[in-house]
Scaffold this motif. Sequence first.
Motif, mmCIF file in Angstrom:
data_model
loop_
_atom_site.group_PDB
_atom_site.id
_atom_site.type_symbol
_atom_site.label_atom_id
_atom_site.label_comp_id
_atom_site.label_asym_id
_atom_site.label_seq_id
_atom_site.Cartn_x
_atom_site.Cartn_y
_atom_site.Cartn_z
ATOM 1 N N ALA A 65 21.220 44.847 43.902
ATOM 2 C CA ALA A 65 21.852 43.605 43.495
ATOM 3 C C ALA A 65 21.196 42.490 44.267
ATOM 4 O O ALA A 65 20.738 42.688 45.378
ATOM 5 C CB ALA A 65 23.345 43.652 43.816
ATOM 6 N N ILE A 247 23.597 45.151 51.987
ATOM 7 C CA ILE A 247 24.958 45.406 51.493
ATOM 8 C C ILE A 247 25.650 44.128 51.046
ATOM 9 O O ILE A 247 26.772 44.146 50.559
ATOM 10 C CB ILE A 247 25.816 46.066 52.601
ATOM 11 C CG1 ILE A 247 25.893 45.141 53.824
ATOM 12 C CG2 ILE A 247 25.257 47.429 52.985
ATOM 13 C CD1 ILE A 247 27.058 45.471 54.728
ATOM 14 N N VAL A 249 25.387 41.636 48.643
ATOM 15 C CA VAL A 249 25.858 41.277 47.306
ATOM 16 C C VAL A 249 27.017 42.168 46.833
ATOM 17 O O VAL A 249 28.046 41.656 46.391
ATOM 18 C CB VAL A 249 24.676 41.277 46.316
ATOM 19 C CG1 VAL A 249 25.167 41.094 44.896
ATOM 20 C CG2 VAL A 249 23.697 40.173 46.690
ATOM 21 N N PRO A 250 26.892 43.500 46.960
ATOM 22 C CA PRO A 250 28.034 44.322 46.554
ATOM 23 C C PRO A 250 29.310 43.972 47.313
ATOM 24 O O PRO A 250 30.396 43.920 46.727
ATOM 25 C CB PRO A 250 27.576 45.745 46.894
ATOM 26 C CG PRO A 250 26.100 45.686 46.888
ATOM 27 C CD PRO A 250 25.736 44.316 47.345
ATOM 28 N N VAL A 251 29.180 43.685 48.606
ATOM 29 C CA VAL A 251 30.361 43.335 49.394
ATOM 30 C C VAL A 251 30.990 42.048 48.875
ATOM 31 O O VAL A 251 32.219 41.950 48.735
ATOM 32 C CB VAL A 251 29.998 43.212 50.898
ATOM 33 C CG1 VAL A 251 31.131 42.552 51.664
ATOM 34 C CG2 VAL A 251 29.680 44.579 51.471
ATOM 35 N N LEU A 253 30.851 40.937 45.850
ATOM 36 C CA LEU A 253 31.514 41.232 44.573
ATOM 37 C C LEU A 253 32.892 41.841 44.815
ATOM 38 O O LEU A 253 33.865 41.508 44.137
ATOM 39 C CB LEU A 253 30.645 42.186 43.733
ATOM 40 C CG LEU A 253 29.356 41.570 43.192
ATOM 41 C CD1 LEU A 253 28.547 42.608 42.445
ATOM 42 C CD2 LEU A 253 29.675 40.383 42.293
ATOM 43 N N ILE A 254 32.960 42.721 45.810
ATOM 44 C CA ILE A 254 34.253 43.345 46.126
ATOM 45 C C ILE A 254 35.243 42.299 46.630
ATOM 46 O O ILE A 254 36.406 42.259 46.217
ATOM 47 C CB ILE A 254 34.047 44.479 47.163
ATOM 48 C CG1 ILE A 254 33.302 45.641 46.494
ATOM 49 C CG2 ILE A 254 35.395 44.950 47.723
ATOM 50 C CD1 ILE A 254 32.855 46.724 47.445
ATOM 51 N N ILE A 257 36.617 40.391 43.704
ATOM 52 C CA ILE A 257 37.644 41.133 42.952
ATOM 53 C C ILE A 257 38.963 41.105 43.714
ATOM 54 O O ILE A 257 40.034 40.856 43.144
ATOM 55 C CB ILE A 257 37.186 42.587 42.700
ATOM 56 C CG1 ILE A 257 35.966 42.589 41.773
ATOM 57 C CG2 ILE A 257 38.320 43.414 42.091
ATOM 58 C CD1 ILE A 257 35.303 43.934 41.623
ATOM 59 N N LEU A 258 38.873 41.310 45.039
ATOM 60 C CA LEU A 258 40.085 41.281 45.855
ATOM 61 C C LEU A 258 40.750 39.899 45.792
ATOM 62 O O LEU A 258 41.976 39.795 45.684
ATOM 63 C CB LEU A 258 39.763 41.641 47.313
ATOM 64 C CG LEU A 258 39.404 43.107 47.561
ATOM 65 C CD1 LEU A 258 38.980 43.318 49.007
ATOM 66 C CD2 LEU A 258 40.585 44.013 47.212
ATOM 67 N N LEU A 261 42.586 39.683 42.579
ATOM 68 C CA LEU A 261 43.782 40.534 42.559
ATOM 69 C C LEU A 261 44.893 39.910 43.398
ATOM 70 O O LEU A 261 46.050 39.884 42.998
ATOM 71 C CB LEU A 261 43.453 41.934 43.070
ATOM 72 C CG LEU A 261 42.536 42.774 42.172
ATOM 73 C CD1 LEU A 261 42.279 44.140 42.802
ATOM 74 C CD2 LEU A 261 43.134 42.931 40.779
ATOM 75 N N TYR A 264 46.205 36.612 41.633
ATOM 76 C CA TYR A 264 46.863 36.826 40.345
ATOM 77 C C TYR A 264 48.086 37.739 40.470
ATOM 78 O O TYR A 264 49.161 37.429 39.943
ATOM 79 C CB TYR A 264 45.859 37.407 39.344
ATOM 80 C CG TYR A 264 46.416 37.498 37.948
ATOM 81 C CD1 TYR A 264 46.806 36.347 37.261
ATOM 82 C CD2 TYR A 264 46.547 38.731 37.316
ATOM 83 C CE1 TYR A 264 47.323 36.421 35.987
ATOM 84 C CE2 TYR A 264 47.063 38.815 36.024
ATOM 85 C CZ TYR A 264 47.452 37.655 35.362
ATOM 86 O OH TYR A 264 47.965 37.737 34.100
ATOM 87 N N LEU A 265 47.935 38.820 41.223
ATOM 88 C CA LEU A 265 49.007 39.807 41.278
ATOM 89 C C LEU A 265 49.993 39.529 42.395
ATOM 90 O O LEU A 265 51.204 39.607 42.215
ATOM 91 C CB LEU A 265 48.415 41.215 41.460
ATOM 92 C CG LEU A 265 47.494 41.704 40.343
ATOM 93 C CD1 LEU A 265 46.999 43.100 40.637
ATOM 94 C CD2 LEU A 265 48.215 41.664 38.996
ATOM 95 N N GLY A 268 50.772 35.386 42.365
ATOM 96 C CA GLY A 268 51.288 35.021 41.054
ATOM 97 C C GLY A 268 50.715 33.730 40.514
ATOM 98 O O GLY A 268 51.376 32.994 39.783
#
Lengths: 644, 124
Positions: A65, A247, A249-251, A253-254, A257-258, A261, A264-265, A268
């Motif tokens: 990546a 490491i 770019v992948p980190v 991306l994670i 996502i977090l 989450l 949104y979750l 709210g």
Amino acid sequence: MTTTKRFWFALILSLPMLANMVLMPFGWTLPGGAWLQFVLTTLVMLISARPFWQSAWASFTKHHANMDTLVAIGTMTAYLYSIYALLTQQAVFFESAAFVVVFVLLGQVFEERMRHNASTAIEKLVDLQAKEAEVWRDEQFVALPLADVVIGDLIRVKPGQKIAVDGVITEGTSTVDESMVTGESMPVTKKIGDAVIGSTINKAGTFTFKAEKVGADTVLAQIVDLVKKAQNSHAPIQKLTDQVSNIFVPVVLIIAILTFLVWYLLIGAPLAQALIFAVAVVVIACPCALGLATPTALMVGTGRSAKMGILIKNGEVLEAANDVQTVVFDKTGTITVGQPVVTDIIGDQKTVLTLAAALEQSSEHPLAQAVLAKAKREKIAVPAAHGFQAIVGQGVSGQVKGQQIFVGSERLLVQQKLTMATNLQAQLQQLQDEAKTVVIVANQQEVLGLIAIQDAPKPTSQAALAELKAQGLKTVMLTGDNQRVAAAIAKEVGIDQVIANVLPQDKADQVQQLQETGRVAFVGDGINDAPALTVADVGIAMGSGTDIAIESGGIVLMRNDLRDVGKALTLSKKTFNRIKLNLFWAFIYNVLGIPVAAGLFYAIGLTLSPELAGLAMAFSSLSVVTSSMLLNKTKITAKSTGSL
Amino acid sequence: MLKIIILIVGVGLIGFILWWFFGKHETTAVQANVEADQQTVAVEVKGGYSPEVVVLKQGVPATLNFTRKDASGCLDRVVFPDWGINQALPQNEAQAIQIDTSEAGEYQWACGMDMFHGKVIVKP
């Protein structure tokens, strides 16, 4: 399509959306509303941004990546969500996707240009080469391309022309500007038997020389090779970024996502809001700034030092030079000229020198050479000597202009029963205390005068050592000479510590002992210095030195000026500090930027929109490259200026 | 219900990223063809290098032909630090790089920003 074209295309299509954003508070909206934005952004994504996702996908299939991955995912997310929002009649943010593309491309356009500038120093060096040469072929001089010149060719050089290759002058004299290779600004006088360096410029006369080194063997070609290697080498500090960038770019991306989450979750937030935070995280992360921090600074730093006649071989040397505490010098040839010269003449200058030179002219002894060199410099007509005779262990005698003359050591006094005036005796004592070798010149009755000979310090040695002391460095001299001679020289040039009576093979051991108290740089030029140059944390070889010394050293001083030791250390320090500064900024960008983009400081009103994040990303790498380029502008001056 | 699905998808994505980028994946080494005392390997530059590992025979003059098919500026240079090579790679143009095979060993190469890596292994 070039990066520049992609940038302009994206910019022009984004302008209506920018106008819309700025003028919306004043009640003006883009005709066509969200649908026009959709069309414009789609075009930007298809044409300007396509290479991002092509590259991202190609990397992805190889389990890699890169920055393109981040840009592609960030803009795609914003774009796809906006299409969904458009269809479900919600607020869109097409402009975010378009603006991020514009900003990232803008950054790349600048960065490409700057990186190109940073790497051109070496091409300028190569351009210095002459394109053709006037070579003696078939009983006449013909112009041939450089590649056709072979070893042994006779080459004629007219005033103003460049010398094609390395060689030795066989006919004629001239002055030559060697500044492009040695950094020495004064033209150098060249006569038959002198070596000339390819790509230097002939100033005054026409001469012919015999080619000795061509192609990759010439001095210039070797310098270019050395600088190239240095510019592309790795500094140990880079290992950290190597690991992080693997490491990174992948980190990121994670984390994105977090972020989504959590917003949104857990909290709210509305879907659009949570997505914007996630997109901002992806877009602000800039692995490129990290990757560029070290190589660009190394490239500019080593390139600049090469222009000053200081060749730093690699990044490791540069990093080691950064915290050197002790500088150790070899004496002969490094601090001193390396051959004995006449320093004082006591008595009637001309008579004493004439008589001594007359007797010494057939001698090969180094002391005799010094006397003859002095006589030549003083333009003295040396008369012939008759009945020349060597008196073993004492000196020589012979008849000059009908007079019996003795030249030799103090022992002559007793053996030949000579008298010496008291003031001469006092001066003899004083000269000997200064660690000089004294030659007595006498007739059959009395001593006529004294000649003091010494391997004198170079004119610049004192200034060079003062400069190092001003930098807070400890200076040490290593020599095979006896304590008295060494101490006298050390006192004259201002050295802190003297280690005398060192056998050539023990030099490296002495350096190792000094290393117990801190990092050591060793400055030397001879074959016997090679082990010490290798053992030292930083080996600094004089450019006039033997090939093996130059090979062993990490830094080569092409000008043979000891003052460049201070400059080399300062330049290394500045370059290394710049690398650290670059890394600091690159990390700060990411370490601070990511939490802000993730909305961590939302409570205190501090957030980043994806557009701003895109701008920040573009400028992080740009600022790192700019910072490196500024190394070309920093001042490197010797605090004390010596006389030369 | 929707939130649970999103959570599962999100966590699943994280798991996928970890596995895809950090898991062990085979990289294939390509052995050069030796022909008439000359060995040549074509390296495609597209989102990385294929192949990433090139095995050469010691003492036989070698050429790596790099062709950048990727429009990204990330890969527009290839750097061999050991030999001081820093070669620009114009898009879709094969660039020949001569490799010094006189000494056996492993030699890294990287893109201009040190983000992508490959290596040459010279075997006796």
